[in-house]
Motif scaffolding. Structure first.
Motif, PDB file in Angstrom:
ATOM      1  N   UNK A  40       0.826  -1.204   0.000  1.00  0.00           N
ATOM      2  CA  UNK A  40       0.000   0.000   0.000  1.00  0.00           C
ATOM      3  C   UNK A  40       0.859   1.253   0.000  1.00  0.00           C
ATOM      4  N   UNK A  41       1.869   1.306   0.846  1.00  0.00           N
ATOM      5  CA  UNK A  41       2.770   2.459   0.913  1.00  0.00           C
ATOM      6  C   UNK A  41       3.526   2.630  -0.408  1.00  0.00           C
ATOM      7  N   UNK A  42       3.992   1.524  -0.953  1.00  0.00           N
ATOM      8  CA  UNK A  42       4.724   1.545  -2.219  1.00  0.00           C
ATOM      9  C   UNK A  42       3.857   2.127  -3.333  1.00  0.00           C
ATOM     10  N   UNK A  43       2.580   1.778  -3.324  1.00  0.00           N
ATOM     11  CA  UNK A  43       1.666   2.230  -4.371  1.00  0.00           C
ATOM     12  C   UNK A  43       1.368   3.718  -4.291  1.00  0.00           C
ATOM     13  N   UNK A  44       1.482   4.298  -3.097  1.00  0.00           N
ATOM     14  CA  UNK A  44       1.144   5.712  -2.904  1.00  0.00           C
ATOM     15  C   UNK A  44       2.361   6.626  -2.838  1.00  0.00           C
ATOM     16  N   UNK A  45       3.557   6.063  -2.753  1.00  0.00           N
ATOM     17  CA  UNK A  45       4.761   6.873  -2.560  1.00  0.00           C
ATOM     18  C   UNK A  45       5.086   7.707  -3.793  1.00  0.00           C
ATOM     19  N   UNK A  46       5.689   8.845  -3.547  1.00  0.00           N
ATOM     20  CA  UNK A  46       6.204   9.684  -4.630  1.00  0.00           C
ATOM     21  C   UNK A  46       7.712   9.486  -4.797  1.00  0.00           C
ATOM     22  N   UNK A  77      21.774  -3.529   7.664  1.00  0.00           N
ATOM     23  CA  UNK A  77      20.715  -4.291   7.006  1.00  0.00           C
ATOM     24  C   UNK A  77      19.925  -3.473   6.018  1.00  0.00           C
ATOM     25  N   UNK A  78      19.014  -4.113   5.272  1.00  0.00           N
ATOM     26  CA  UNK A  78      18.225  -3.410   4.254  1.00  0.00           C
ATOM     27  C   UNK A  78      17.138  -2.538   4.881  1.00  0.00           C
ATOM     28  N   UNK A  79      16.796  -1.458   4.178  1.00  0.00           N
ATOM     29  CA  UNK A  79      15.663  -0.629   4.597  1.00  0.00           C
ATOM     30  C   UNK A  79      15.186   0.203   3.418  1.00  0.00           C
ATOM     31  N   UNK A  80      13.910   0.593   3.486  1.00  0.00           N
ATOM     32  CA  UNK A  80      13.276   1.385   2.431  1.00  0.00           C
ATOM     33  C   UNK A  80      12.687   2.649   3.046  1.00  0.00           C
ATOM     34  N   UNK A  81      12.869   3.767   2.371  1.00  0.00           N
ATOM     35  CA  UNK A  81      12.349   5.052   2.830  1.00  0.00           C
ATOM     36  C   UNK A  81      11.292   5.533   1.844  1.00  0.00           C
ATOM     37  N   UNK A  82      10.096   5.828   2.351  1.00  0.00           N
ATOM     38  CA  UNK A  82       8.987   6.282   1.509  1.00  0.00           C
ATOM     39  C   UNK A  82       8.675   7.749   1.792  1.00  0.00           C
ATOM     40  N   UNK A  83       8.468   8.500   0.729  1.00  0.00           N
ATOM     41  CA  UNK A  83       7.976   9.883   0.846  1.00  0.00           C
ATOM     42  C   UNK A  83       6.725  10.010  -0.005  1.00  0.00           C
ATOM     43  N   UNK A  84       5.734  10.751   0.513  1.00  0.00           N
ATOM     44  CA  UNK A  84       4.416  10.797  -0.117  1.00  0.00           C
ATOM     45  C   UNK A  84       4.046  12.208  -0.573  1.00  0.00           C
ATOM     46  N   UNK A 112       1.247  13.723   0.252  1.00  0.00           N
ATOM     47  CA  UNK A 112       0.250  14.273   1.170  1.00  0.00           C
ATOM     48  C   UNK A 112       0.956  14.933   2.348  1.00  0.00           C
ATOM     49  N   UNK A 113       0.576  16.151   2.636  1.00  0.00           N
ATOM     50  CA  UNK A 113       1.212  16.840   3.766  1.00  0.00           C
ATOM     51  C   UNK A 113       0.896  16.142   5.089  1.00  0.00           C
ATOM     52  N   UNK A 114      -0.254  15.449   5.136  1.00  0.00           N
ATOM     53  CA  UNK A 114      -0.653  14.785   6.382  1.00  0.00           C
ATOM     54  C   UNK A 114       0.121  13.490   6.631  1.00  0.00           C
ATOM     55  N   UNK A 115       0.762  12.967   5.602  1.00  0.00           N
ATOM     56  CA  UNK A 115       1.409  11.663   5.734  1.00  0.00           C
ATOM     57  C   UNK A 115       2.913  11.840   5.866  1.00  0.00           C
ATOM     58  N   UNK A 116       3.485  11.442   6.998  1.00  0.00           N
ATOM     59  CA  UNK A 116       4.929  11.625   7.203  1.00  0.00           C
ATOM     60  C   UNK A 116       5.734  10.612   6.396  1.00  0.00           C
ATOM     61  N   UNK A 117       7.021  10.873   6.264  1.00  0.00           N
ATOM     62  CA  UNK A 117       7.913   9.875   5.677  1.00  0.00           C
ATOM     63  C   UNK A 117       7.881   8.626   6.557  1.00  0.00           C
ATOM     64  N   UNK A 177      12.393  11.859  14.206  1.00  0.00           N
ATOM     65  CA  UNK A 177      13.823  11.764  14.540  1.00  0.00           C
ATOM     66  C   UNK A 177      14.434  10.479  14.000  1.00  0.00           C
ATOM     67  N   UNK A 178      13.688   9.374  14.104  1.00  0.00           N
ATOM     68  CA  UNK A 178      14.192   8.095  13.611  1.00  0.00           C
ATOM     69  C   UNK A 178      14.282   8.090  12.089  1.00  0.00           C
ATOM     70  N   UNK A 179      13.254   8.625  11.439  1.00  0.00           N
ATOM     71  CA  UNK A 179      13.239   8.658   9.976  1.00  0.00           C
ATOM     72  C   UNK A 179      14.397   9.501   9.445  1.00  0.00           C
ATOM     73  N   UNK A 180      14.642  10.628  10.095  1.00  0.00           N
ATOM     74  CA  UNK A 180      15.753  11.488   9.674  1.00  0.00           C
ATOM     75  C   UNK A 180      17.080  10.741   9.766  1.00  0.00           C
ATOM     76  N   UNK A 181      17.235   9.903  10.775  1.00  0.00           N
ATOM     77  CA  UNK A 181      18.477   9.132  10.914  1.00  0.00           C
ATOM     78  C   UNK A 181      18.696   8.227   9.711  1.00  0.00           C
TER      79      UNK A 181
END
Length: 273
Positions: A93-99, A209-216, A218-223, A240-244
């Motif tokens: 779902x997140x993947x489908x909506x991410x920019x 390890x692996x990780x994925x960062x999503x940005x959207x 929508x102003x209401x939806x955080x990274x 704070x965690x996402x920024x890291x």
């Protein structure tokens, strides 16, 4: 998630407490909190009464209800629910909506860039006891996810691959050669960037390890950052965690080979097969 945040904004703008909102729909204050946090579905009768309690004009309320009905519709991936774990359906779902999707992968080619044969070989290893039909369904789901990259509103996909990803044999030489060709083709897509983290870099900040960062959009939806383990997944949204994680990606993008070198690297490694 977006509509839940908008409901919270409407409630606060109206000066309505959790308890007052709960009385309007005859539930507990905890249920109202869970609605706003998207921990439960948007029941249309509840949403309608909440909007009325918040003094939302009829036209605006109708628009909101239309969005709520749309949000309640199952995604395209619902038909794969028999082979889609609950903890991963949120990822799709997140993947489908991410920019923008930025990721680091130290083990395998990311799902959005895998060939059918490469994905099949991985699934057979990951699910050794599953029947052939279920493996085929899992692979079909992965291939269907890739349609995202061909859409007019496709997200930016920026992947940093450890050199291990390209040197680990999956499915045999022919499968790997085709996978290298697929990665080279992806480089021609205007919104796809692939970098390689060479062994010579040594230790780097993403080695945990692996990780994925999503940005959207929508102003209401955080990274949101997604990390995976053998038993499930963790979705990180504390700023704070996402920024890291984002800082790690930025540092790694400098350490990795530039995008302009990726095609040559793929060609070199392909010749070794």
């Amino acid at each position: 998630m977006v509509l839940g945040k908008r409901l919270r904004h409407l409630r606060e703008r109206a000066g309505v407490s959790f308890e007052e909102a709960a009385r309007a729909i005859e539930v507990t204050a905890l249920t109202v909190r869970r609605i706003e946090k998207a921990e439960v579905g948007l029941r249309i009768p509840y949403v309608r009464e909440l909007l009325r309690a918040y003094g939302v004009p009829a036209g605006e309320a109708d628009d909101f209800l239309a969005l709520a009905r749309e949000a309640n519709r199952p995604g395209w991936w619902y038909k794969y629910r028999d082979v889609l774990p609950d903890w991963f359906s949120a990822y799709v779902s997140l993947e489908s909506e991410a920019r923008v999707i930025r990721l680091y992968e130290p083990h395998y080619v990311p799902g959005l860039l895998q060939t059918h044969d490469y994905a099949t070989a991985l699934m057979r290893v990951g699910f050794p006891n599953e029947p052939r039909e279920d493996i085929a369904r899992r692979v079909a789901l992965r291939m269907r996810r890739q349609d995202l990259l061909a859409e007019p509103e496709a997200p930016v996909l920026w992947a940093i691959l450890d050199e291990t990803v390209l040197r680990r044999p999956v499915g045999g030489p022919e499968v790997m050669r085709a996978q290298f060709d697929r990665l080279a083709e992806a480089l021609d897509m205007p919104k796809v960037r692939i970098q390689v983290m060479r062994f010579g870099v040594g230790a780097h900040p993403g080695a945990f390890g692996p990780f994925h960062h999503f940005r959207f959009g929508f102003s209401e939806l955080p990274d949101i950052v997604y990390t995976e383990s053998l038993a499930g997944a963790v979705y990180v949204d504390r700023p704070d965690d996402v920024v890291s994680y984002l800082e790690v990606l930025d540092r790694m993008s400098v350490q990795a080979e530039p995008v302009t070198r990726t095609r040559a690297i793929l060609g070199e490694l392909r010749k070794e097969l």
